[in-house]
Design a protein around this motif. Sequence first.
Motif, PDB file in Angstrom:
ATOM      1  N   ASP A  61       0.854  -1.182   0.000  1.00 48.63           N
ATOM      2  CA  ASP A  61       0.000   0.000   0.000  1.00 48.63           C
ATOM      3  C   ASP A  61       0.890   1.232   0.000  1.00 48.63           C
ATOM      4  OD1 ASP A  61      -2.218   1.598   0.064  1.00 48.63           O
ATOM      5  OD2 ASP A  61      -2.533   1.390   2.218  1.00 48.63           O
ATOM      6  N   PRO A  62       1.247   1.763  -1.137  1.00 46.86           N
ATOM      7  CA  PRO A  62       0.726   1.417  -2.469  1.00 46.86           C
ATOM      8  C   PRO A  62       1.513   0.277  -3.120  1.00 46.86           C
ATOM      9  CG  PRO A  62       2.178   3.304  -2.664  1.00 46.86           C
ATOM     10  CD  PRO A  62       2.130   2.933  -1.189  1.00 46.86           C
ATOM     11  N   GLY A  63       0.893  -0.337  -4.131  1.00 46.33           N
ATOM     12  CA  GLY A  63       1.584  -1.341  -4.934  1.00 46.33           C
ATOM     13  C   GLY A  63       2.633  -0.669  -5.803  1.00 46.33           C
ATOM     14  N   ARG A  64       3.620  -1.439  -6.187  1.00 44.69           N
ATOM     15  CA  ARG A  64       4.714  -0.895  -7.000  1.00 44.69           C
ATOM     16  C   ARG A  64       5.065  -1.839  -8.134  1.00 44.69           C
ATOM     17  NH1 ARG A  64       7.501   3.315  -4.103  1.00 44.69           N
ATOM     18  NH2 ARG A  64       6.581   3.533  -2.059  1.00 44.69           N
ATOM     19  N   VAL A  65       5.678  -1.282  -9.162  1.00 44.19           N
ATOM     20  CA  VAL A  65       6.247  -2.077 -10.245  1.00 44.19           C
ATOM     21  C   VAL A  65       7.727  -1.727 -10.338  1.00 44.19           C
ATOM     22  CG1 VAL A  65       4.114  -2.284 -11.557  1.00 44.19           C
ATOM     23  CG2 VAL A  65       5.664  -0.408 -12.045  1.00 44.19           C
ATOM     24  N   LEU A  66       8.521  -2.720 -10.692  1.00 44.61           N
ATOM     25  CA  LEU A  66       9.956  -2.553 -10.904  1.00 44.61           C
ATOM     26  C   LEU A  66      10.271  -3.117 -12.280  1.00 44.61           C
ATOM     27  CD1 LEU A  66      11.043  -3.955  -7.453  1.00 44.61           C
ATOM     28  CD2 LEU A  66      11.162  -1.559  -8.128  1.00 44.61           C
ATOM     29  N   GLY A  67      11.067  -2.401 -13.051  1.00 42.72           N
ATOM     30  CA  GLY A  67      11.420  -2.893 -14.377  1.00 42.72           C
ATOM     31  C   GLY A  67      12.784  -2.401 -14.805  1.00 42.72           C
ATOM     32  N   LEU A  68      13.412  -3.161 -15.698  1.00 39.52           N
ATOM     33  CA  LEU A  68      14.685  -2.766 -16.278  1.00 39.52           C
ATOM     34  C   LEU A  68      14.426  -2.153 -17.648  1.00 39.52           C
ATOM     35  CD1 LEU A  68      16.919  -5.818 -15.323  1.00 39.52           C
ATOM     36  CD2 LEU A  68      16.847  -3.564 -14.240  1.00 39.52           C
ATOM     37  N   ILE A  69      14.817  -0.895 -17.799  1.00 37.98           N
ATOM     38  CA  ILE A  69      14.574  -0.130 -19.018  1.00 37.98           C
ATOM     39  C   ILE A  69      15.906   0.374 -19.560  1.00 37.98           C
ATOM     40  CG2 ILE A  69      13.422   1.930 -19.959  1.00 37.98           C
ATOM     41  CD1 ILE A  69      11.450  -0.109 -18.937  1.00 37.98           C
ATOM     42  N   ASP A  70      16.077   0.324 -20.855  1.00 40.20           N
ATOM     43  CA  ASP A  70      17.276   0.857 -21.496  1.00 40.20           C
ATOM     44  C   ASP A  70      17.335   2.364 -21.267  1.00 40.20           C
ATOM     45  OD1 ASP A  70      19.287   1.775 -23.199  1.00 40.20           O
ATOM     46  OD2 ASP A  70      18.721   0.425 -24.823  1.00 40.20           O
ATOM     47  N   TRP A 132      -4.292  -3.244 -17.408  1.00 40.64           N
ATOM     48  CA  TRP A 132      -3.219  -2.252 -17.483  1.00 40.64           C
ATOM     49  C   TRP A 132      -3.139  -1.531 -16.151  1.00 40.64           C
ATOM     50  CZ3 TRP A 132      -3.915   3.041 -16.936  1.00 40.64           C
ATOM     51  CH2 TRP A 132      -5.211   3.530 -17.105  1.00 40.64           C
ATOM     52  N   ALA A 133      -1.956  -1.004 -15.878  1.00 38.10           N
ATOM     53  CA  ALA A 133      -1.740  -0.243 -14.654  1.00 38.10           C
ATOM     54  C   ALA A 133      -1.100   1.091 -15.007  1.00 38.10           C
ATOM     55  CB  ALA A 133      -0.843  -1.012 -13.691  1.00 38.10           C
ATOM     56  N   GLY A 134      -1.589   2.150 -14.380  1.00 38.47           N
ATOM     57  CA  GLY A 134      -1.007   3.477 -14.533  1.00 38.47           C
ATOM     58  C   GLY A 134      -0.083   3.741 -13.360  1.00 38.47           C
ATOM     59  N   CYS A 135       1.139   4.164 -13.649  1.00 39.60           N
ATOM     60  CA  CYS A 135       2.157   4.305 -12.615  1.00 39.60           C
ATOM     61  C   CYS A 135       2.793   5.695 -12.618  1.00 39.60           C
ATOM     62  CB  CYS A 135       3.263   3.275 -12.838  1.00 39.60           C
ATOM     63  SG  CYS A 135       2.666   1.574 -12.935  1.00 39.60           S
ATOM     64  N   ARG A 136       3.156   6.138 -11.421  1.00 40.05           N
ATOM     65  CA  ARG A 136       3.923   7.373 -11.240  1.00 40.05           C
ATOM     66  C   ARG A 136       5.349   6.974 -10.921  1.00 40.05           C
ATOM     67  NH1 ARG A 136       4.580   9.575  -6.351  1.00 40.05           N
ATOM     68  NH2 ARG A 136       2.612   8.685  -5.623  1.00 40.05           N
ATOM     69  N   LEU A 137       6.313   7.587 -11.602  1.00 37.45           N
ATOM     70  CA  LEU A 137       7.720   7.288 -11.388  1.00 37.45           C
ATOM     71  C   LEU A 137       8.113   7.622  -9.948  1.00 37.45           C
ATOM     72  CD1 LEU A 137      10.495   6.468 -12.558  1.00 37.45           C
ATOM     73  CD2 LEU A 137      10.789   8.877 -13.217  1.00 37.45           C
ATOM     74  N   ALA A 138       8.689   6.650  -9.257  1.00 32.58           N
ATOM     75  CA  ALA A 138       9.149   6.858  -7.874  1.00 32.58           C
ATOM     76  C   ALA A 138      10.664   7.043  -7.825  1.00 32.58           C
ATOM     77  CB  ALA A 138       8.738   5.689  -6.987  1.00 32.58           C
ATOM     78  N   SER A 139      11.390   6.220  -8.595  1.00 31.75           N
ATOM     79  CA  SER A 139      12.845   6.316  -8.581  1.00 31.75           C
ATOM     80  C   SER A 139      13.423   5.564  -9.770  1.00 31.75           C
ATOM     81  CB  SER A 139      13.420   5.737  -7.282  1.00 31.75           C
ATOM     82  OG  SER A 139      13.208   4.341  -7.234  1.00 31.75           O
ATOM     83  N   SER A 140      14.700   5.805 -10.006  1.00 25.84           N
ATOM     84  CA  SER A 140      15.452   5.039 -11.003  1.00 25.84           C
ATOM     85  C   SER A 140      16.919   5.059 -10.601  1.00 25.84           C
ATOM     86  CB  SER A 140      15.271   5.636 -12.402  1.00 25.84           C
ATOM     87  OG  SER A 140      15.863   6.911 -12.468  1.00 25.84           O
ATOM     88  N   ARG A 141      17.614   3.996 -10.970  1.00 27.97           N
ATOM     89  CA  ARG A 141      19.055   3.937 -10.721  1.00 27.97           C
ATOM     90  C   ARG A 141      19.676   2.954 -11.694  1.00 27.97           C
ATOM     91  NH1 ARG A 141      20.817  -0.648  -8.086  1.00 27.97           N
ATOM     92  NH2 ARG A 141      19.255  -1.868  -6.988  1.00 27.97           N
ATOM     93  N   GLU A 142      20.965   3.128 -11.945  1.00 20.48           N
ATOM     94  CA  GLU A 142      21.680   2.206 -12.823  1.00 20.48           C
ATOM     95  C   GLU A 142      21.684   0.820 -12.200  1.00 20.48           C
ATOM     96  OE1 GLU A 142      25.532   3.421 -14.156  1.00 20.48           O
ATOM     97  OE2 GLU A 142      24.815   5.434 -14.658  1.00 20.48           O
ATOM     98  N   CYS A 143      21.490  -0.177 -13.060  1.00 17.89           N
ATOM     99  CA  CYS A 143      21.483  -1.570 -12.607  1.00 17.89           C
ATOM    100  C   CYS A 143      21.955  -2.427 -13.780  1.00 17.89           C
ATOM    101  CB  CYS A 143      20.082  -1.968 -12.159  1.00 17.89           C
ATOM    102  SG  CYS A 143      19.979  -3.635 -11.496  1.00 17.89           S
ATOM    103  N   GLY A 144      23.203  -2.833 -13.759  1.00 15.45           N
ATOM    104  CA  GLY A 144      23.739  -3.617 -14.869  1.00 15.45           C
ATOM    105  C   GLY A 144      23.701  -2.814 -16.159  1.00 15.45           C
ATOM    106  N   TRP A 145      23.103  -3.389 -17.189  1.00 16.33           N
ATOM    107  CA  TRP A 145      23.035  -2.761 -18.512  1.00 16.33           C
ATOM    108  C   TRP A 145      21.911  -1.735 -18.631  1.00 16.33           C
ATOM    109  CZ3 TRP A 145      18.327  -3.254 -20.723  1.00 16.33           C
ATOM    110  CH2 TRP A 145      17.506  -4.279 -20.234  1.00 16.33           C
ATOM    111  N   ALA A 146      21.107  -1.563 -17.602  1.00 21.47           N
ATOM    112  CA  ALA A 146      19.883  -0.780 -17.727  1.00 21.47           C
ATOM    113  C   ALA A 146      19.666   0.135 -16.536  1.00 21.47           C
ATOM    114  CB  ALA A 146      18.692  -1.743 -17.850  1.00 21.47           C
ATOM    115  N   LEU A 147      18.481   0.730 -16.525  1.00 22.01           N
ATOM    116  CA  LEU A 147      18.003   1.474 -15.366  1.00 22.01           C
ATOM    117  C   LEU A 147      16.963   0.622 -14.654  1.00 22.01           C
ATOM    118  CD1 LEU A 147      17.315   5.057 -16.770  1.00 22.01           C
ATOM    119  CD2 LEU A 147      19.158   4.368 -15.242  1.00 22.01           C
ATOM    120  N   LEU A 148      17.052   0.547 -13.340  1.00 16.13           N
ATOM    121  CA  LEU A 148      16.006  -0.080 -12.548  1.00 16.13           C
ATOM    122  C   LEU A 148      14.996   1.029 -12.257  1.00 16.13           C
ATOM    123  CD1 LEU A 148      14.755  -2.389 -10.948  1.00 16.13           C
ATOM    124  CD2 LEU A 148      16.200  -1.714  -9.023  1.00 16.13           C
TER     125      LEU A 148
END
Length: 175
Positions: A61-70, A132-148
């Motif tokens: 609460d709230p739910g979150r999504v995590l993904g690796l993006i170029d 589908w889910a609508g998301c607000r960006l919470a954070s990003s950081r470098e993680c290997g070849w991508a951004l987490l």
Amino acid sequence: MTVTADAPGGRIHSSDPFATPEDERSPVRRLRGRLAAPVTLWTAPGPQGLTVSSMLVADGDPGRVLGLIDAESDLWDSIDESGYFAIMPLGPEDRQLADRFAGLMPAPGGLFAAGEWVSTPYGPVLAADGAWAGCRLASSRECGWALLVEGIIEAISFARDTAPLIHYRGRYIDR
């Protein structure tokens, strides 16, 4: 299947003859390839989109999504600028859509030219798709070849239930 012309009439292969041989691939990539992953489409205002299979959903609460993006993708530029994105799990009928947004298939007229799309504050979503889910960006950081990329889920819609499209060892599989 691939047809090659090394024999009269060509020869049909069950794999990609141009792929890097397995014993020459990164061990980490080989391990990742042995994990089944859901195929999702991430979109953002702009509009921009990208096929993403390296992701997960965290309950809370709230739910979150995590993904690796170029970090060099147009999608990341739009997410970073707008602060919002949408995610859609894809089904077996969406293989060509997944390939188009992954840059593996031509997209005449642009990525969003085919299909019916509905505009949302989070980015375009397929009009007749499942969830589908609508998301607000919470954070990003470098993680290997991508951004987490971490997003806070602000909206969820379930239009219809559909089986997932799964990516496993370089191929799509149906459940």
